[in-house]
Design a protein around this motif. Structure first.
Motif, PDB file in Angstrom:
ATOM      1  N   SER A  45       0.752  -1.083  -0.057  1.00 30.09           N
ATOM      2  CA  SER A  45      -0.105   0.176  -0.133  1.00 30.09           C
ATOM      3  C   SER A  45       0.865   1.214   0.089  1.00 30.09           C
ATOM      4  O   SER A  45       1.903   1.253   0.385  1.00 30.09           O
ATOM      5  N   TRP A  46       0.303   2.350  -0.493  1.00 27.92           N
ATOM      6  CA  TRP A  46       1.217   3.622  -0.446  1.00 27.92           C
ATOM      7  C   TRP A  46       1.276   4.282   1.005  1.00 27.92           C
ATOM      8  O   TRP A  46       2.019   5.112   1.447  1.00 27.92           O
ATOM      9  N   TRP A  91       6.538   7.717   3.897  1.00 25.50           N
ATOM     10  CA  TRP A  91       7.851   8.615   4.156  1.00 25.50           C
ATOM     11  C   TRP A  91       9.203   8.430   3.192  1.00 25.50           C
ATOM     12  O   TRP A  91       9.811   9.482   2.922  1.00 25.50           O
ATOM     13  N   VAL A  92       8.860   7.465   2.327  1.00 23.23           N
ATOM     14  CA  VAL A  92      10.023   7.216   1.425  1.00 23.23           C
ATOM     15  C   VAL A  92       9.508   7.568  -0.001  1.00 23.23           C
ATOM     16  O   VAL A  92      10.373   7.774  -0.945  1.00 23.23           O
ATOM     17  N   ASP A  93       8.326   7.643  -0.136  1.00 24.53           N
ATOM     18  CA  ASP A  93       7.717   8.055  -1.592  1.00 24.53           C
ATOM     19  C   ASP A  93       8.470   9.284  -2.138  1.00 24.53           C
ATOM     20  O   ASP A  93       8.774  10.326  -1.579  1.00 24.53           O
ATOM     21  N   SER A  94       9.157   8.898  -3.406  1.00 29.03           N
ATOM     22  CA  SER A  94       9.889  10.171  -3.915  1.00 29.03           C
ATOM     23  C   SER A  94       9.395  11.291  -4.278  1.00 29.03           C
ATOM     24  O   SER A  94      10.008  12.309  -4.165  1.00 29.03           O
ATOM     25  N   ASP A  95       8.051  11.372  -4.556  1.00 26.41           N
ATOM     26  CA  ASP A  95       7.315  12.730  -4.726  1.00 26.41           C
ATOM     27  C   ASP A  95       7.205  13.384  -3.718  1.00 26.41           C
ATOM     28  O   ASP A  95       7.430  14.565  -3.545  1.00 26.41           O
ATOM     29  N   VAL A  96       6.664  12.643  -2.207  1.00 24.65           N
ATOM     30  CA  VAL A  96       6.793  13.456  -1.119  1.00 24.65           C
ATOM     31  C   VAL A  96       7.920  14.235  -0.846  1.00 24.65           C
ATOM     32  O   VAL A  96       8.243  14.970  -0.242  1.00 24.65           O
ATOM     33  N   ARG A  98      -3.658  17.573  -4.041  1.00 24.55           N
ATOM     34  CA  ARG A  98      -3.917  18.569  -4.849  1.00 24.55           C
ATOM     35  C   ARG A  98      -3.175  18.270  -6.205  1.00 24.55           C
ATOM     36  O   ARG A  98      -3.491  19.157  -7.176  1.00 24.55           O
ATOM     37  N   SER A  99      -2.167  17.541  -6.146  1.00 27.52           N
ATOM     38  CA  SER A  99      -1.268  17.430  -7.401  1.00 27.52           C
ATOM     39  C   SER A  99      -1.971  16.494  -8.559  1.00 27.52           C
ATOM     40  O   SER A  99      -1.754  16.259  -9.417  1.00 27.52           O
ATOM     41  N   ARG A 100      -3.051  15.767  -7.839  1.00 25.57           N
ATOM     42  CA  ARG A 100      -3.623  14.764  -9.023  1.00 25.57           C
ATOM     43  C   ARG A 100      -4.612  15.908 -10.077  1.00 25.57           C
ATOM     44  O   ARG A 100      -5.092  16.839  -9.648  1.00 25.57           O
ATOM     45  N   ALA A 101      -4.661  15.453 -11.146  1.00 24.58           N
ATOM     46  CA  ALA A 101      -5.446  16.073 -12.197  1.00 24.58           C
ATOM     47  C   ALA A 101      -6.018  14.933 -13.183  1.00 24.58           C
ATOM     48  O   ALA A 101      -5.482  13.926 -13.391  1.00 24.58           O
ATOM     49  N   SER A 144       1.175  14.320 -11.244  1.00 21.20           N
ATOM     50  CA  SER A 144       1.561  15.528 -10.901  1.00 21.20           C
ATOM     51  C   SER A 144       1.020  16.572 -11.979  1.00 21.20           C
ATOM     52  O   SER A 144       0.305  16.172 -13.095  1.00 21.20           O
ATOM     53  N   PRO A 145       0.486  17.848 -11.494  1.00 23.20           N
ATOM     54  CA  PRO A 145      -0.442  18.613 -12.427  1.00 23.20           C
ATOM     55  C   PRO A 145       0.096  19.138 -13.769  1.00 23.20           C
ATOM     56  O   PRO A 145      -0.502  19.576 -14.836  1.00 23.20           O
ATOM     57  N   TYR A 146       1.725  19.306 -13.666  1.00 20.98           N
ATOM     58  CA  TYR A 146       1.980  20.014 -14.805  1.00 20.98           C
ATOM     59  C   TYR A 146       2.565  19.144 -16.080  1.00 20.98           C
ATOM     60  O   TYR A 146       2.848  18.098 -15.759  1.00 20.98           O
ATOM     61  N   TRP A 147       2.535  19.743 -17.215  1.00 21.19           N
ATOM     62  CA  TRP A 147       2.797  19.138 -18.476  1.00 21.19           C
ATOM     63  C   TRP A 147       4.318  19.686 -18.878  1.00 21.19           C
ATOM     64  O   TRP A 147       4.646  20.867 -18.521  1.00 21.19           O
TER      65      TRP A 147
END
Lengths: 326, 480
Positions: free
Chosen positions: A56-57, A62-67, A236-239, A301-304
């Motif tokens: 699971s996430w 703690w180790v998630d690279s995005d976080v 909020r980073s989800r789109a 992640s929201p950006y292109w």
């Protein structure tokens, strides 16, 4: 009835029950209190739940690279609170969690969710003789149990406002959808993998994509049929982006975005799709009179890379696709 | 129930007096009490004079602003004075002018100046709102924010510092950041040095030069060599005594306590903002936070300790209250970490006492980590047994870090081996251990010269944690 008498009656019932038990089946000795210092200690006896949790996430919080990137390796200590929390039962159901000092690498772990302030374990049964001394704790299955971490962006409130929260046959709570019984069998306990946005199958179930002609114009509909809250919710980073293109073309054209923007993006409205709601969009373009393709993508992640010419096939995952004839 | 309590009290009173037990750690409605005292004090302050007439129309105000813009020298001052004399009557129109777009920008600049001269609470509020506009909506004129930041010190309102500090958190316009920093410095606070440092290293050459020259000027004024020394001295708490030269106004203290109250909000936005502002605040905030360690609200007291931790040496005045806070269960771990970061040696004994096996695990680890930050001189006896393999890993590693702070180059084998293993096992947890090693390398001096070079070379290596762990393990080898 006189309250004194109730107490007396209860005492008599309790005493005789105790006597019966004492005579016919001596209770197993209670386990000595054991102070857990790591969730890996639970693995020895709960290998199944442990393996699921590791997938699971929650285990990666703690180790998630995005976080780690967004929190500057947790140099922003404001981020520790929910990603390495002290036990929920310590601060209280529905209250904000506080950051912990130890074993942060375990993220949102067994101890964070199960340890009670009396050093026993919250579960569905009482088993004082088991090493972890579980106590049946109804609050563990309550939606407010998820709220300390999942209601900053109102996911729990959104659920409360949905039909899923109404008592009756349609009732479904966080656990119904995110922690179903293993093999659908309540006696087997609940699946700790807690699928969310990273599980494409779950995301596919969240929404339906339809496209039709109205007076010759192409009209696209997206309905939230399966998420018990906004789509996409929480982080909020989800789109999620809606694209179309004339059949045979290779570049996708952007039509709509579902997203709750970051705080600083003051020029953007919140365009998440609430539970049960439908978005209807007409494609106002002569090229849509011919055969077209429509697709809904999901993004972490929201950006292109190139905002003016987004490439969803490279930078997002396809959720649904539909076609429309001229 | 009440009868039971009084019987107990009676028994307790008759019991033979042995060791005087320390009074229990008190938890009280500290924030509520402080706020109501300050609000009452504010109500007693003389009210600003009532406006002697109806509010001016925007067009009337523009005529007056035009007179300021169109004249020079004494005439200009006189025109400005006309606006100032109108006071509250002209504030609404000037506030509207701040966001107008249909006229000469010079009028808006003059409106900023006039409001700062009027300096009433509502005039200052108008300027602060304008400064914060980009947080609510797109701002077509960022230069107006810089302008507000520049002019605000004219108003001599110490309570506005709270909002200037918060603006540092959100501001993205470099010019505005530079003016925020200068305005804060004018009121005694060097909180802007961090933002200036970022700009000085940033890609905008012109602003970088400007920020550097501001930092250099401040360093010169304090007889320091340059920006780096200035920033280190700020974080080291060397200017605390000079911050807030006069006792803060009632309004300013009210702002501080309102931020402290925000530490208990559910929405983290308010909490994060409060933490940010309080961390950058001066000595009167340290005193307030030390009092707030006794608040009955868990989020107030725990976050107060956290803020003191982030202040580091600037929060020296809170050391004794923090030592006392080690007695409160929820507060103890963050209080321990705060004592480590503040760096006063007299906290050592108290921290070492918390390593005791009877304490909660979370607190023992926090105390060991604090000793690693503080230096564990004299407390080796309490730490040494924790290196035993039976000690849970977090605590063993924290004890190794603490002991490293007193080890020489040749007698650190056991500690280095443990720290190497900790870094190797989990790259995500490496940075604090690496910082501990760096302090040790700096302290042991010459014998570590070669190691120091190789360690530094790995700073940006993609496999940094693993390679550094190997380096330490190799060093530990011959000794263990």
């Amino acid at each position: 009835m006189n309250p004194g008498r109730i107490v007396l009656a209860l005492a008599v019932v309790g005493l005789s029950a105790w006597l019966l038990l004492a005579v016919f089946r001596p209770p197993p000795p209670p386990a000595p209190p054991r102070a857990f210092t790591s969730s890996s200690e639970c693995r020895d006896c709960h290998a199944g739940a442990y393996a699921e949790w590791q997938e699971s996430w929650h285990s990666k919080a703690w180790v998630d690279s995005d976080v780690r990137m967004l929190s500057n390796d947790f140099a922003n200590t404001d981020c520790i609170d929910c990603h390495a929390p002290r036990p929920v039962f310590e601060t209280g159901i529905g209250q904000r969690v506080l950051p912990r000092e130890t074993r942060r690498v375990e993220g949102v772990d067994c101890i964070a969710c199960h340890l009670r302030p009396d050093d026993r374990i919250a579960g569905t049964i009482d088993a004082p003789s088991a090493a972890c001394r579980p106590v049946a704790t109804r609050e563990l299955a309550n939606v407010d149990f998820c709220a300390p971490c999942h209601n900053q962006h109102n996911t729990v409130d959104q659920w409360r406002a949905s039909k899923y929260a109404q008592p009756g046959p349609g009732y479904q709570d966080c656990l119904s959808c995110h922690m179903p019984y293993r093999d659908g069998d309540p006696s087997k306990g609940r699946d700790h993998r807690m699928h969310g946005g990273h599980d494409l199958e779950l995301v596919k179930r969240a929404v339906e994509l339809r496209v039709k002609r109205v007076d010759g114009k192409a009209v696209v509909e997206v309905e939230n049929v399966g998420a018990g809250h906004n789509y996409p919710t929480d982080e909020r980073s989800r789109a999620s982006d809606l694209f179309w293109r004339p059949r045979g073309e290779t570049t996708w054209r952007h039509l709509y975005r579902f997203r709750n923007p970051y705080r600083f993006e003051v020029d953007l409205p919140n365009t998440e799709l609430p539970a049960h709601a439908t978005l209807t969009r007409e494609i106002d373009d002569p090229a849509a009179a011919g055969a077209i393709e429509v697709a809904l993508f999901y993004k972490f992640s929201p950006y292109w890379t190139t905002p003016t010419a987004p490439d969803p096939e490279r930078e997002a995952v396809l959720v649904h696709r539909a076609e429309l004839e001229p | 129930m009440r009868r039971l309590a009084s019987v107990w009290l009676f028994v307790a009173a008759c019991a033979p007096a042995s060791e005087p037990a320390p009074a229990p750690y008190t938890l009280e409605p500290v924030v509520v009490r402080e706020l109501s005292t300050l609000e009452a004090a504010l109500a007693r302050e003389p009210a600003s004079p009532r406006p002697a007439g109806p509010p001016l129309e925007l067009s009337e105000a523009r005529d007056l602003l035009g007179a300021v813009v169109g004249s020079e020298g004494k005439l200009r001052l006189a025109a400005l004075d006309d606006l100032k004399q109108l006071g509250e009557r002209v504030v609404p129109a000037l506030r509207a002018e701040l966001v107008a777009t249909d006229d000469d920008p010079a009028l808006r600049a003059a409106a900023v100046e006039a409001l700062a001269e009027i300096a009433s609470p509502s005039a200052i509020e108008a300027l602060l709102e304008r400064l914060e506009r980009a947080r609510r909506e797109p701002d077509p004129e960022p230069w107006m924010r810089a302008h507000c930041a520049w002019r605000l010190p004219l108003a001599k309102a110490d309570w506005a510092a709270d909002r200037l500090l918060l603006a540092l958190k959100y501001e993205t316009d470099y010019e505005t950041v530079i003016w925020l920093a200068r305005s804060l410095e004018a009121s005694g606070s060097l909180a802007g040095v961090v933002g200036l440092d970022v700009i000085a290293r940033g890609p905008d050459a012109e602003r970088a030069a400007e920020a550097t020259s501001v930092l250099q000027a401040w360093a010169d004024a304090r007889q320091l060599a340059g920006p780096a020394e200035l920033i280190a001295a700020y974080h080291g708490g060397e200017f605390v005594a000079r911050e807030e030269p006069t006792p803060p106004s009632v309004r300013a203290r009210l702002r501080t306590w309102t931020r402290i109250q925000s530490l208990s909000e559910w929405q983290l936005r308010g909490v994060d903002d409060a933490r940010f502002v309080l961390v950058q605040s001066g000595p009167s905030a340290v005193d307030a936070l030390a009092k707030a360690l006794h608040d009955e609200n868990r989020y107030v007291r725990v976050h107060a300790a956290q803020v003191l931790e982030r202040m580091g040496p600037r929060a020296r005045a809170a050391v004794d209250p923090l030592i006392d806070a080690l007695r409160e269960r929820e507060l103890a771990p963050p209080a321990a970490r705060a004592l480590g970061r503040i760096g006063e040696a007299r906290a050592r004994r108290a921290l070492a006492a918390e390593l005791d096996a009877a304490r909660r695990f979370e607190l023992r680890v926090a105390a060991a980590r604090a000793l690693a930050d503080l230096g564990a001189e004299g407390e080796e006896g309490a730490l040494q047994p924790l290196l035993d393999p039976a000690t849970p890993l977090d605590l063993r590693n924290a004890a190794a870090s603490a002991l490293l702070s007193v080890r020489g180059f040749d007698d650190a084998g056991a500690e280095l081996a443990l720290i190497a293993a900790a870094i190797e096992a989990n790259a995500a947890e490496a940075p604090p251990y690496e910082a501990t090693v760096e302090r040790w390398l700096a302290r042991v001096g010459e014998p570590a010269a070669e190691l120091r070079t190789r360690w530094a070379e790995l700073a940006s290596d993609p496999e940094r944690p693993r390679k550094r762990a190997e380096l330490l393990a190799a060093l530990a080898q011959p000794r263990t």
